[in-house]
Design a protein around this motif. Sequence first.
Motif, PDB file in Angstrom:
ATOM      1  N   GLY A 138       0.784  -1.235   0.000  1.00  8.79           N
ATOM      2  CA  GLY A 138       0.000   0.000   0.000  1.00  8.79           C
ATOM      3  C   GLY A 138       0.806   1.271   0.000  1.00  8.79           C
ATOM      4  O   GLY A 138       0.243   2.361   0.151  1.00  8.79           O
ATOM      5  N   SER A 140       3.055   4.392  -1.624  1.00  4.61           N
ATOM      6  CA  SER A 140       3.168   5.101  -2.897  1.00  4.61           C
ATOM      7  C   SER A 140       4.390   4.583  -3.642  1.00  4.61           C
ATOM      8  O   SER A 140       5.285   3.960  -3.046  1.00  4.61           O
ATOM      9  N   LYS A 279     -13.492   7.798  -4.743  1.00  2.00           N
ATOM     10  CA  LYS A 279     -13.142   8.417  -3.464  1.00  2.00           C
ATOM     11  C   LYS A 279     -13.292   9.936  -3.539  1.00  2.00           C
ATOM     12  O   LYS A 279     -13.847  10.567  -2.627  1.00  2.00           O
ATOM     13  N   GLN A 295      -7.519  16.031   3.697  1.00  2.00           N
ATOM     14  CA  GLN A 295      -7.285  15.145   4.832  1.00  2.00           C
ATOM     15  C   GLN A 295      -8.001  13.809   4.665  1.00  2.00           C
ATOM     16  O   GLN A 295      -7.492  12.775   5.094  1.00  2.00           O
ATOM     17  N   ARG A 296      -9.151  13.840   4.031  1.00  2.00           N
ATOM     18  CA  ARG A 296      -9.935  12.609   3.895  1.00  2.00           C
ATOM     19  C   ARG A 296      -9.590  11.808   2.644  1.00  2.00           C
ATOM     20  O   ARG A 296     -10.024  10.648   2.523  1.00  2.00           O
ATOM     21  N   THR A 297      -8.840  12.397   1.726  1.00  2.00           N
ATOM     22  CA  THR A 297      -8.462  11.656   0.518  1.00  2.00           C
ATOM     23  C   THR A 297      -6.999  11.205   0.529  1.00  2.00           C
ATOM     24  O   THR A 297      -6.642  10.264  -0.177  1.00  2.00           O
ATOM     25  N   SER A 299      -3.718   9.318   1.627  1.00  2.00           N
ATOM     26  CA  SER A 299      -3.464   8.001   2.229  1.00  2.00           C
ATOM     27  C   SER A 299      -2.000   7.646   2.040  1.00  2.00           C
ATOM     28  O   SER A 299      -1.236   8.410   1.438  1.00  2.00           O
ATOM     29  N   ARG A 300      -1.599   6.502   2.540  1.00  2.00           N
ATOM     30  CA  ARG A 300      -0.219   6.073   2.366  1.00  2.00           C
ATOM     31  C   ARG A 300       0.110   5.890   0.882  1.00  2.00           C
ATOM     32  O   ARG A 300       1.202   6.227   0.437  1.00  2.00           O
ATOM     33  N   ARG A 301      -0.826   5.391   0.113  1.00  2.00           N
ATOM     34  CA  ARG A 301      -0.602   5.200  -1.325  1.00  2.00           C
ATOM     35  C   ARG A 301      -0.685   6.509  -2.093  1.00  2.00           C
ATOM     36  O   ARG A 301       0.034   6.714  -3.075  1.00  2.00           O
ATOM     37  N   TYR A 302      -1.580   7.410  -1.652  1.00  2.00           N
ATOM     38  CA  TYR A 302      -1.784   8.669  -2.372  1.00  2.00           C
ATOM     39  C   TYR A 302      -1.440   9.837  -1.438  1.00  2.00           C
ATOM     40  O   TYR A 302      -2.297  10.344  -0.718  1.00  2.00           O
TER      41      TYR A 302
END
Length: 406
Positions: A138, A140, A279, A295-297, A299-302
């Motif tokens: 997961g 980036s 998302k 903050q809500r979009t 993530s570790r990947r993005y």
Amino acid sequence: MENPVVGIVAEYNPFHLGHAHHLKATKARLPGAAVVAVLSSHFVQRGEPAFLDKWTRAEMALSEGVDLVLGLPTAFSCHQAGIFAAGALDVLWGTGLVTHLSFGVEDDGEDSMDTIVGILMHEPPGFKQSLRRHLEEGHSFVEARSLALEEWIPGAAARLRRPNNNLALAYRLHARRKGYPFRFLAVPRKGAAYHDPSFTEGLPSATAIRAHWLRGDRAQALEGLPLRSGALLVREADRGRVCGGPLPLWWALLRHILDRSTPEELRESAEMAEGLEHKLLKEARETRDYEQFLQRTVSRRYPRSRIQRLCVHLLLRHDHWFNRATQRLGPSWISVLGANGQGRKLLRRMRQTATLPLFSRFACPPDPYSRGILALEGRASRLWESLVPGGDPEREPRSRPLMTGP
């Protein structure tokens, strides 16, 4: 024998004392060298509108000792480190003059960079397996690559998490891939870290300068700039041409685009990953402002910079296939933002040496690809102008290069 010509890739957002240190150190190591800077357009690498327009930042650079300022179009300036670096180096190589590349680094571990570049060039099976495993966890791509390199070179991950080191790697990697024989000058960064918001160090970061200015502590912010650059910042503020970052208008425009778009339409936008469109649509309906949306979009990947760039691409209608074309083909012309007397001599030499055509005004290039890059640049300029009180939507087509000095 001609004197060396050193290239610098910059955002100068704004030009601060740390940039002045880098420029002085570069000239000290290459006495008599001319300096050519490639400068980001109105939207910078992290997916944010620039603090000042590109012409003012070019004027700052010229006032502080850069000889020739060239533009890096939005198609490349608002992108991840690899695309940003590739576009900038292609412009510098396209001059036919640049012999050296000077850049800042955040430590003295340059010795391991050649080893890292070699691994990334050849991608041995063990490295590819590690990279795939970290992606599946997961992370980036950038983080997964750093973790895979860590297994080969202890300490590599920590080094590459520092922005200037990551860009230094991107410069070296693209030069190796394209066979550009630049000689590299790595200048250790002095003062605050890249994103440090404090003024506790003698050379504050651009992040700290912008934050203090926007909070109203202008005197403190100006302490981080050379006098001439500070005067230009004050001038632009008086004209209502300092951009405070994404404002309520930014969120209103972005939310409108998301509200009216289908998942299929969003999938056509540059840098949109599969599934991310759902998302974005969900969070746009449920969040009240841009910061909460991020903050809500994120993530570790993005990571945040990826989401911010994606939002810029949506607002500029930068689509997936044209984005892929720019990555494959690179810049197709050289945009001149300004020059001093020495810079004008370089421009005259470039009539014989340049491998890319020179544009000194907002002209209409002959081929569809170049027209596409120029159209994106025009949209970026108009969007930036809409974010400042003293905005001028026709500034881009009217602008001419700034010529200073004898």
